[in-house]
Scaffold this active site. Structure first.
Site, short mmCIF file in Angstrom:
data_model
loop_
_atom_site.label_atom_id
_atom_site.label_comp_id
_atom_site.label_asym_id
_atom_site.label_seq_id
_atom_site.Cartn_x
_atom_site.Cartn_y
_atom_site.Cartn_z
N HIS A 239 1.00 -1.16 -0.25
CA HIS A 239 0.65 0.40 0.00
C HIS A 239 1.31 1.00 0.03
CE1 HIS A 239 -3.27 2.74 1.93
NE2 HIS A 239 -3.20 2.70 0.29
N ASP A 240 0.79 1.88 -1.12
CA ASP A 240 1.68 3.12 -1.46
C ASP A 240 1.23 4.13 0.28
OD1 ASP A 240 -1.55 4.71 -1.39
OD2 ASP A 240 -0.73 5.30 -3.79
#
Length: 470
Positions: A239-240
């Site tokens: 997840h960024d």
């Protein structure tokens, strides 16, 4: 020490890029080596991500590095959360992934709550209720009889799907899985009972693994075609935002963070999830971080407001640079108009400028007044959320670290410091890619833990500190 090179594919909802980090003698440098567009495609009323186009850009980037003689040591991929695609039992992709902005989940949470009460769902998963959460998407797809779900063998979240396309191996990484609204916060595995109650298939889910896991090596066919070695592909914090928070250059735990971009994600890093009556009522979310931490945060509408206004102004023949927008805000610093950035009316209006004018009941607002209103309204909202966070944090919040593209906005950082009454430390802007490569470096044994990572980042990147003026 020999140089080592780590390649980060950092994929956003409108564009992606590849960043190459070079580690040598305890220090590192980074440079962007490739950039590509990404976006949502509509077909027959459904909205998709063109996953094959993203994969093709990965290959083109690798081929470019191969031609330049750059030897990479591993690859990591981070993307936005919640969305997923399907793989059949013969390894084939089953269609393109649906996009979180597809309105097919409108009204779905309320349907789910008739089977699983809202409080019970949050108590199990600790995830902020947003209509595009993966659990609501899977329920909506089940309800509409979506063919790819019917024939799928496995579901893979976007970074894991892209890693599968590069390696042929399937994993489900913790930080990206934690955005789904399906993960049990105690076991940190999927809560199959929730899905069974909703009639959603559970056999498509994989066990959850931790960041730093090696997915596999680059497929031989890709390596040979691109002229690169068969290097490991590492499941970083997929997840960024998790990768970005890993790159916060903090010296201790007494901070809040703001990942500033289209969305503003504001929270604290805690050793365990926080799930109680207050967090339920205030709709905070508990997402996975590195080293087993929890990112306790709230999603806030961010620079989406400004970007949508820019789109309107550009269509009307007025194109403003970011520097010009900052100057416009400062020219109207005393403008008193405020909006609630998280009001649903601003989620997807046909014309953001007109929507803000309607909200303020002022048809004569200038462009500069609208920019000032957005900046001040976001700063006020950040103040509200930090005050909420202080009620949950097991430590005093002594500063706010702003990372991501929004950290380059000095005016916004200063107004935020003024609103919060604590220092704001802005930078680095490239936090997501930095966190991505740092987790690869950790998998390679170059760093021990997140605090050593953060010390290296603090040494490598200049930040700005804004102290409150009032």
């Amino acid at each position: 020490m020999a140089q080592q090179h780590f390649l980060a594919f950092d994929c956003g909802a409108t564009s992606g890029r590849a960043v190459l980090a070079t580690f040598s003698d305890g220090a590192f440098t980074m440079k962007e080596v490739y950039r590509f567009p990404s976006g949502i495609i509509e077909l027959n009323g459904k909205y998709y991500w063109d996953i094959l186009a993203i994969y093709d850009h990965f290959r083109k980037c690798l081929a470019q590095l191969g031609r330049e003689g750059v030897r990479i040591d591993s690859i990591g991929i981070d993307t936005w959360g919640v969305d997923f695609g399907f793989v059949a039992d013969d390894g084939s992709l089953v269609g393109n992934p649906r996009a979180y902005r597809d309105p097919y989940t409108d009204g779905i949470p309320e349907e789910v709550f008739r089977t699983i009460p809202r409080e019970d769902l949050y108590a199990a998963t600790g995830i902020q209720i947003l209509n595009f959460n993966s659990i609501f998407q899977l329920y909506a797809q089940t309800k509409e009889g979506f063919a790819p779900l019917r024939v799928a063998d496995k579901v893979l979240f976007i970074p894991d799907l892209l890693a599968y396309m590069l390696t042929g191996n399937k994993v489900c990484e913790y930080t990206i899985a934690s955005t789904s609204g399906m993960m049990d916060q105690t076991s940190r595995q999927f809560n199959l009972g929730l899905l069974e109650k909703l009639g959603v298939r559970t056999d498509v889910l994989l066990p959850i693994t931790q960041p730093g896991t090696v997915v596999g090596t680059l497929r031989k066919e890709i390596a040979e075609a691109c002229g690169v070695p068969e290097v490991p592909v590492v499941a970083v914090a997929g997840h960024d935002t998790a990768s970005a928070i890993a790159a916060v250059p903090a010296a201790d735990a007494k901070f809040a963070y703001l990942s500033s971009g289209t969305w503003s994600l504001m929270g604290i890093e805690t050793p365990a999830p926080i799930i109680n009556e207050a967090s339920t009522r205030l709709n905070f979310t508990n997402e996975g971080g590195i080293d087993g931490t929890t990112r306790f945060l709230k999603n806030i509408t961010g620079m989406w407001l400004l970007e949508q206004c820019r789109k309107v102004w550009t269509a009307e023949g007025r194109t403003y640079s970011y520097a010009e927008l900052e100057a416009m805000a400062r020219s109207e610093a005393g403008f008193a108009g405020r909006i609630n950035p998280d009001d649903p009316r601003f989620a997807a209006p046909a014309n953001m400028v007109e929507e803000i004018r309607h909200a303020l009941d002022d048809r004569d607002l200038t462009d500069a007044q609208i920019v000032s209103c957005i900046y001040h309204s976001l700063a006020d909202r950040y103040k509200e959320v930090v005050d909420m966070l202080q009620g949950f944090a097991p430590f005093p919040i002594e500063k706010l670290h702003v990372i991501g593209g929004g950290s380059a906005n000095d005016t916004m950082s200063q107004w935020t410091a003024d609103a919060l009454g604590i220092p704001v430390v802005a930078g680095p802007t490239e936090a997501t890619a930095i966190g991505n490569v740092m987790i690869q470096a950790r998998a390679a044994g170059l760093v021990k833990d997140r605090w050593e990572m953060r010390r290296m980042i603090a040494d490598a990147f200049a930040v700005k500190t804004f102290k409150p003026n009032n």
